[in-house]
Design an enzyme around this catalytic site. Structure first.
Site, PDB file in Angstrom:
ATOM      1  N   ASP A  42       0.788  -1.237   0.000  1.00  0.00           N
ATOM      2  CA  ASP A  42       0.000   0.000   0.000  1.00  0.00           C
ATOM      3  C   ASP A  42       0.817   1.283   0.000  1.00  0.00           C
ATOM      4  O   ASP A  42       0.268   2.342   0.257  1.00  0.00           O
ATOM      5  CB  ASP A  42      -0.952   0.057   1.202  1.00  0.00           C
ATOM      6  CG  ASP A  42      -2.083  -0.921   1.057  1.00  0.00           C
ATOM      7  OD1 ASP A  42      -2.437  -1.187  -0.095  1.00  0.00           O
ATOM      8  OD2 ASP A  42      -2.585  -1.410   2.066  1.00  0.00           O
ATOM      9  N   ALA A  43       2.105   1.191  -0.241  1.00  0.00           N
ATOM     10  CA  ALA A  43       2.867   2.443  -0.286  1.00  0.00           C
ATOM     11  C   ALA A  43       2.541   3.192  -1.575  1.00  0.00           C
ATOM     12  O   ALA A  43       2.157   2.593  -2.579  1.00  0.00           O
ATOM     13  CB  ALA A  43       4.350   2.155  -0.198  1.00  0.00           C
TER      14      ALA A  43
END
Lengths: 1128, 360
Positions: A751-752
């Site tokens: 999810d970066a």
């Protein structure tokens, strides 16, 4: 009958009723209505109940309160010309926004009766935007002058400068029978919590125990067989009792009959015997005065006043109470026979919401009673004196009574502790500081409902989503974790009722042909033609024509003859009609449907749009009405016009105003929530409150402890109707980022997000953090006082670097940059401040000690504002607001509106970013792995709608259960030369070649969350240690060490890394050299053992200081720890 | 005209329904047996073609044909990040009573494009001189306009200087600058950029220092709005389109791409350059197999938009200059490396010899 072939016309834009509703009621109407009711009505009732003060000394003396009112908020400073005050001034000056409570009294002075008007007995904190608030009725211009945000909903208090909200409290409804089963114990019980206006609360039960039925109450030692209880209540014969409980139903009769036998076995046949039986078991509250009463009198009193206290007993007429107990018994019998006939505690119709007004009423009653006792005792004190120089004037005493009421209010609201012993109330955490993190956080807080239920217990029932919450409570907005499902939020159109007088309604009910229940026998009560009628839990009558009766009552309500908040419904299982007009019921407006036609027609909507009709007009014309949860469940409500059923038993009675109103204000921000997996919407509800944005129009005039602002907030490309209604467009918290859904570089896993550096240069995600720093310039009891000093001069005439921003007044100049370590308020305190022996004139100032305020943050800030003011107790207050402007950096947290949060993993130069045919580079790149498991289809649709919006130059709608259609949006994309699917052909910015995959590319509204790396990152090599244990301190704020915890320790043990373990746990932490004696095993010092009086066998060894401390503490407890030393 | 046909499959990047095929160039030495793809200046010269399609005051569109994607991309990257411009870097705030905070105002000021030829200035090396720093002043105070109508609500009519614009920036010549920039005094390229809003009683007094810099340090020094390219679209019709579907087929492409003969309904590709590659035609099953979409790998439709001091047509040549400098630097470095390596080899040999001597 209407022609069934005429298909009902869909009333376009009937949703316009929603803004009309909000214009009348506002988003926090429940708080404001409740407070207004308290101030205008309830205050007078409380006064009426406690209006007389007499004296024990002089029987001729009396003092009577005849009227009470709350004035306008004003300034309390002694020497002030202009008494008008604004809430914002209170916020800035740390004072309380309050108004005087004024009473009119008449009392005896000698032989005369004196009347005094407008005597102030205390001050009451005023709810913002209530009808006592100065802001009410102001237009934009006036609000701007008062430095107040027009979008601020109000509904909170300002106490000592902090904004406090009294959260809505959820409770089980009072005075209603709740039947429950305990399948493990095989018990059926009917319980009632009685509550009367005096605030008395007691719980009565009718329970089964081993096949018998008993009445149970706290004031009676043991359970009373139900037959005895009924006999005591005046049902003499067994036949009468049987009829009153079991009626003519054979099944019930057989279940009930053992109870009759039991009473006979106990030898209770008459009422007197029954009263004696109960009287012997009543808990007697010892009264000092008066002769001892026979037990039956105790029983009579207990039955009349404490047991089922809400059923009135007038002139020892126990008939209503007997009927009530009989009904409870019958409900138990019904539940025994059919286990489905139990009530659901979690059913929203069985809940009542307690609001600020009710809580304040209890508090005021308590404070007022205490005020009166104190008044009485000080009057007595004067009257006790045998001779007086002048005639005693109680008015003087009243005026100098002190500020207990004011202080009581302020204390309760600022601490949140409602401890009223008089009402057996002990609640903590009733009030909360209004969260001003974002506009939505503040708004969300005003609609929050907290449950009285314990958070720690692991039961799912109260936490589960109840079907009866539909349209009343938001299904999405609840926190995760321990408070999940216990803290709820109101939906958009919910209204909470306030008390309505019940006598007129009872009178009306009798006029509509009700038969008094006291005149009926059991056989009549349970006759299959008869329905019992309850008003607020009291049984008042019988009707043969319930449908007719209910219809007539509803007609009167729609005509406005009785309050629109009175609810009437039939419960066919109970064979009863329930009328409710008590406060705290949750209700919402619905369109009335008659003969298959919505009463609201297109013509009405035209008038509404033109502003010629208000919501109240709809109510008055009987086109729209409020339904509470119980009545809603007795109605047939169509979601859309096409669902209306014309005839038959399932005939539609109401029409939903707009389906998206089942969501609350916070969940209403989500575009296309109906396409998302439901937990995602819940996550967004939690995150929307952490988003940085604009918080209010007066945000730059506020001095809050911590204020986060976005430099360039944008309104979302894809908005919802709710967004328009709550004013999120004016105070947004996010930016429309162009997002490419693709993988890039590997720094985007888990999810970066990848951010475009040029976007950051241009201002994307830039935010400001403003922090308040306060100090007081105190005056001390010995006459000395703090002072502000200019920067100290060095010998060469210069000024130290850390003082360079200090101006001659001792405070840093506004606009100056503050570097870490700089001093921004150069305060000095007298060294003898606590020394009271010196002269009281303050002339003896020995010397001053520097107590400056220095800037702690590792990053420079700017002085934004300096405020010098005086508080209520004449101390000078210095507030300094320091501002930091931050651009996003690695590790800052971002989130879309679909519960998809992520941290920034990499910042990439623009030339390295992929670009599309138009040369557009994304602002951020999101990894596609975020989609499959999260199933946030709403986010994809937001992207498509947003992209279509950009191409057409229009904002698009993502309203729940509606909004712009994906197909239309995709068509628009296609017409503008983009792919129907929203996927673009991108070129890699690194290689310059086309990417092999098409990339989903377009704008998504992204929120920057308050969690920023700068506030969290922390590491230390050496640093401070705790004094007691000499171990490194804990936590970032104390520059603490990073703990090698138990699990980490276990790893090292498992691996066998003993030296590393020793280093981490002792050498790098709290190693300490001690001398231990090999003979006695005790610790010595300097190579000397004081126990053996020798230095021969003393060894030096290194142990953790904590271990040494433990040994010494054990020794202090007379435990002797000995060390056994051995050479290895 | 380019020497090779656009329909040469090796020149095509194929555009499918779900993905793009043949993204990379396959014509490199040794890939195709018997073909010589080593670099050849003569061939390159023959193939290379640069042709301006459209030129306006703020943008240029041109074709760049016959180069590899890496070369075209290098120019694009240099345009964005490495062609220097002048922008405001240091902001000294003497007074700012407006609602906009100092840092935010400074950031906005930095982004104002300045009309100064960067070649006339040096890079700032820590010491401000009149060769590397331009000084501007921004001194604006807002006042009530006398004689404005009472019911007036337009701030422009009510107040003087209610909007602070880029034109309020005044250049303060330092040293020789007055004469040096005499014929082209420094100023913002666009006068109407809104910097801040003021109300009566508020004023801004700021000194600004502009220096030379590059876009890779901060986007404010990037000379281009966007510099990008796309590949020339290529539409191949394999089978004639049935006349009833001709109109629909035409609608699947951008306007003007497909021409339909009004009488015969014969479909022809008129202007592939206009196609935006919406891939709509691939979505309809009735056109399956009739058409294939591709783009020409070495045919770059370049577009540069600028708001900087450079005229758009000069930007590309400026990028080429930077590119050549880089190549020159690389060449020098490579040569140095070669020399170093040779020396190292010699030294190694010497050392070996020494070692051999010692062991002896």
């Amino acid at each position: 009958m209407a022609d069934p072939s005429s298909v009902p016309q869909s009333v376009e834009d009937k949703w316009l009723l929603l803004p009309a509703f909000l214009r009348v009621k506002g988003l926090v109407k429940q708080h404001i209505d409740s407070f207004n009711y308290f101030v205008d009505t309830d205050l007078k009732n409380i006064l009426k109940a406690n209006n007389k003060v007499t004296s024990d000394v002089d029987p001729k003396f009396w003092l009577k309160y005849t009227d009470i009112r709350v004035g306008r908020p004003d300034r309390t400073d002694a020497e002030t010309m202009n008494r008008a005050i604004t809430p914002h001034e209170c916020r800035l000056r740390d004072t309380t926004y309050s108004a005087p409570i004024l009473v009119t009294v008449s009392y005896t002075r000698g032989k005369y009766v004196v009347k005094k008007q407008n005597v102030q007995i205390g001050r009451m904190p005023i709810m913002l935007r209530s009808n006592k608030c100065v802001l009410t009725g102001m237009n934009y211009d006036q609000l701007a002058r008062a430095i107040e945000c027009p979008l601020d909903p109000g509904g909170y208090f300002i106490v000592k400068g902090t904004e406090k909200v009294i959260l809505v409290q959820e409770q089980l409804s009072k005075n209603r029978i709740i039947v429950e089963r305990d399948p493990t114990k095989g018990i059926v019980q009917a319980s009632v919590t009685s509550s009367t206006h005096g605030g008395l609360k007691s719980k009565s039960y009718v329970v089964t125990k081993k096949g018998h039925i008993y009445l149970r109450h706290n004031s009676i030692h043991e359970d009373v067989p139900i037959v005895i209880a009924l006999k005591a209540l005046g049902l003499q014969s067994d036949k009468e009792i049987l009829l009153a409980t079991a009626g003519n139903t054979e099944a019930f009769k057989s279940i009930f009959s053992p109870n009759l036998e039991e009473a006979a076995k106990l030898g209770v046949f008459t009422r007197q015997q029954a009263l004696d039986y109960i009287g012997a078991r009543v808990k007697i509250n010892r009264r000092v005065i008066g002769p001892r009463r026979p037990p039956w009198e105790d029983a009579l009193e207990a039955l009349a006043t404490v047991v089922l206290a809400h059923v009135p007993v007038e002139g020892l007429d126990f008939r209503p109470k007997a009927v009530f107990v009989a009904t409870m018994t019958r409900r138990v019998l019904m539940a025994v026979q059919d286990e489905k006939l139990v009530d659901d505690r979690d059913y929203v119709g069985n809940k009542r919401l307690e609001l600020a007004g009710q809580l304040l009423a209890l508090l005021f009653e308590d404070l007022f009673k205490r005020f009166n006792t104190e008044l009485k005792s000080s009057i007595d004190k004067v009257l006790k004196k045998p001779s007086r120089t002048s005639e005693f004037d109680a008015g003087q005493t009243l005026q100098f009574m002190g500020d207990h009421i004011t202080a009581g209010f302020v204390r309760a609201i600022s601490t949140g502790n409602w401890s009223l012993k008089r009402f057996k109330m002990e609640r903590a955490g009733v009030t909360h500081v209004l969260s001003r993190l974002s506009f939505i956080a503040a708004l969300g807080m005003m609609t929050r409902i907290s449950s009285q239920f314990e958070k720690t217990r692991k039961v799912s029932g109260p936490r589960a989503l109840q079907p009866s919450q539909w349209g009343m409570l938001c299904p999405s907005d609840t926190p995760e974790g321990e408070a999940c499902g216990l803290v709820k939020n109101l939906a958009l159109m919910t209204h909470i009722t306030t008390d309505v007088e019940e006598e007129p309604i009872m009178r009306l009910a009798f006029m509509l042909g009700l038969e008094d229940v006291c005149l009926a026998t059991g056989a009549e009560m349970y006759d299959h033609n008869n329905f019992m009628v309850h008003v607020n839990g009291m049984i008042i009558g019988l009707t043969r024509t319930p449908l007719h009766f209910v219809a007539k009552l509803r007609k009167l309500r729609r005509a406005g003859r009785i309050s629109e908040f009175v609810s009437v419904y039939i419960n066919h299982h109970h064979r009863a009609v329930y009328i409710a007009c008590d406060g705290g019921r949750i209700c919402r407006p619905l369109i009335i449907v008659e003969r298959g036609q919505s009463l609201v027609t297109a013509e009405h909507v035209v008038l509404l749009r033109a502003g010629k009709m208000t919501f109240d007009a709809f109510l008055k014309l009987g086109l729209v009405e409020y339904l509470d949860v119980n009545e809603e469940n007795d109605s047939r409500i169509a979601l859309y016009e096409r669902d209306i059923v014309f005839s038959g038993p399932g005939r539609t009675t109401h029409l939903e105003i707009e389906p998206f109103t089942i969501l609350g204000a916070v969940a209403g921000l989500i575009p296309y929530p109906h396409h998302n997996q439901s937990p995602r919407n819940t996550y967004q509800c939690a995150m929307g409150k952490q988003a940085i944005g604009a918080i209010a129009y007066n945000q730059l005039n506020r001095i809050d402890t911590l204020l986060y602002l976005l430099v360039y907030p944008q309104k979302p490309m894809v908005k919802t109707r709710t967004i328009e209604l709550v004013g999120y467009e004016s105070l947004p918290a996010g930016q429309n980022a162009t997002v490419a859904v693709m993988s890039y570089s590997g720094y985007d896993i888990e999810d970066a997000l990848i951010l475009n550096k040029s976007s950051l240069d241009r201002g994307y995600g830039r935010c400001q953090v403003m922090r308040k720093n306060v100090t007081m310039i105190r005056k001390y009891p010995n006459g000395t006082y703090d002072r502000l000093a200019d920067a100290p001069q060095e010998e060469n005439g210069g000024v130290q670097k850390r003082y360079d921003i200090i101006q001659p007044d001792g405070i840093a100049g506004v606009g100056e940059r503050v570097d870490p370590g700089d001093i921004y308020v150069n305060k000095q305190t007298p060294t003898n401040a606590n020394d009271n022996t010196a002269g009281m004139d303050g002339s003896v100032v020995a010397s001053y000690r520097n107590t400056p305020m220095s800037y702690k943050s590792p990053v420079a800030g700017y002085i934004d504002k300096v405020l010098l003011t005086e508080t209520e107790n004449d101390n000078t207050l210095v507030k300094v607001l320091i501002r930091q402007t931050r651009r996003p950096e690695l590790g800052d947290k971002f989130s879309s509106r679909h519960g998809q949060k992520g941290v920034c993993g990499l910042i990439v130069n623009q030339e390295d970013m992929p670009f599309n045919d138009q040369g557009v580079c994304p602002d951020s790149i999101m990894n596609p792995h975020g989609f499959p498991s999260r199933m946030t289809v709403g986010k994809m649709i937001e992207l498509i709608s947003g992209k279509a919006g950009v191409l057409t130059g229009k904002l698009r709608y993502g309203t729940a259960f509606g909004g712009s259609k994906v197909e239309d949006m995709s068509k628009l994309l296609m017409e503008h030369g983009f792919s129907y699917s929203g996927k673009d052909m991108l070129t890699s910015g690194i290689t310059g070649e086309s990417l092999e995959a098409f990339v989903f590319f377009g704008p998504i509204y992204y929120q920057k969350l308050k969690h920023m790396v700068m506030d969290k990152m922390h590491a230390r090599a050496r640093g401070p240690r705790a004094t007691l244990t000499r171990q490194p301190t804990e936590g970032r704020s104390r520059d603490g060490g990073l703990r090698l915890g138990e699990m980490e320790r276990d790893c090292l043990i498992g691996y066998g890394a003993t030296q590393l373990l020793l280093e981490r746990l002792m050498i790098s932490s709290d190693k300490f050299e001690v001398c231990a004696c090999e003979t006695c095993g005790l610790m010595g010092y300097n190579g000397w053992c004081p126990y053996c009086k020798t230095s021969q066998k003393v060894a030096k060894l290194t142990i953790p200081y904590a271990a040494k401390l433990l040994f010494q503490e054990l020794m202090a407890m007379n435990v002797m720890p000995r060390m056994v030393l051995e050479d290895v | 005209m380019a020497t090779r046909s656009l329909n040469d499959p090796r020149r095509q990047v194929k555009v499918g329904t779900e993905r793009v095929y043949d993204v990379a160039n396959t014509e490199f030495p040794g890939n195709y047996p018997g073909e010589d793809h080593s670099w050849n200046l003569k061939k390159f010269r023959k193939d290379l073609k640069v042709e301006i399609q459209r030129l306006s005051r703020r943008s240029v569109e041109f074709d760049l044909v016959g180069v590899d994607a890496s070369i075209a991309n290098a120019f694009r990257r240099i345009l964005i990040a490495e062609v220097p411009t002048i922008a405001i870097e240091h902001v000294y705030v003497w007074n700012n009573t407006s609602v906009i905070h100092d840092e935010v105002l400074a950031q906005r000021l930095g982004l104002v494009p300045l009309d100064v030829d960067p070649s006339q200035m040096e890079y700032h090396n820590g010491v401000a001189t009149d060769r590397n720093t331009l000084v501007f002043r921004l001194q604006v105070a807002c006042e009530r306009r006398k004689g404005a109508a009472r019911e007036e609500t337009d701030p422009e009519k009510l107040y003087k200087n209610s909007n602070v614009l880029a034109k309020h920036l005044t250049w303060v010549p330092q040293g020789e600058q007055e004469s040096f920039f005499a014929d082209h005094p420094p100023k913002p390229t666009n006068d109407n950029i809104l910097l801040a809003k003021l109300r009566p009683g508020q004023e801004i007094e700021i000194e600004l220092h502009a220096i030379k810099g590059q876009g890779n340090e901060h986007a404010k020094w990037s000379p281009v709005g966007t510099a990008s390219y796309r590949l020339l679209p290529n539409i191949q019709i394999h089978r004639p389109i049935p006349p009833p579907l001709a109109e629909k087929f035409q609608k699947c492409f951008s306007p003007g791409v497909i021409s339909v003969d009004p009488t015969t309904k014969e479909v022809k590709v008129a202007d592939p350059r206009r196609e935006t590659m919406s891939r709509e035609v691939l979505r309809h099953p009735e056109f399956e197999g009739m058409v294939s979409l591709s783009r020409i790998r070495d045919f770059f439709l370049f577009k540069i938009e600028t708001e900087s001091a450079y005229p758009p047509e000069r930007l590309f040549t400026e990028a080429v200059t930077v590119f050549r400098d880089k190549v020159k630097r690389l060449k020098v470095a490579a040569q140095a490396l070669a020399v170093e390596a040779a020396q190292a080899r010699e030294g190694e040999a010497d050392a070996d010899a020494d070692a051999a001597m010692e062991t002896d």
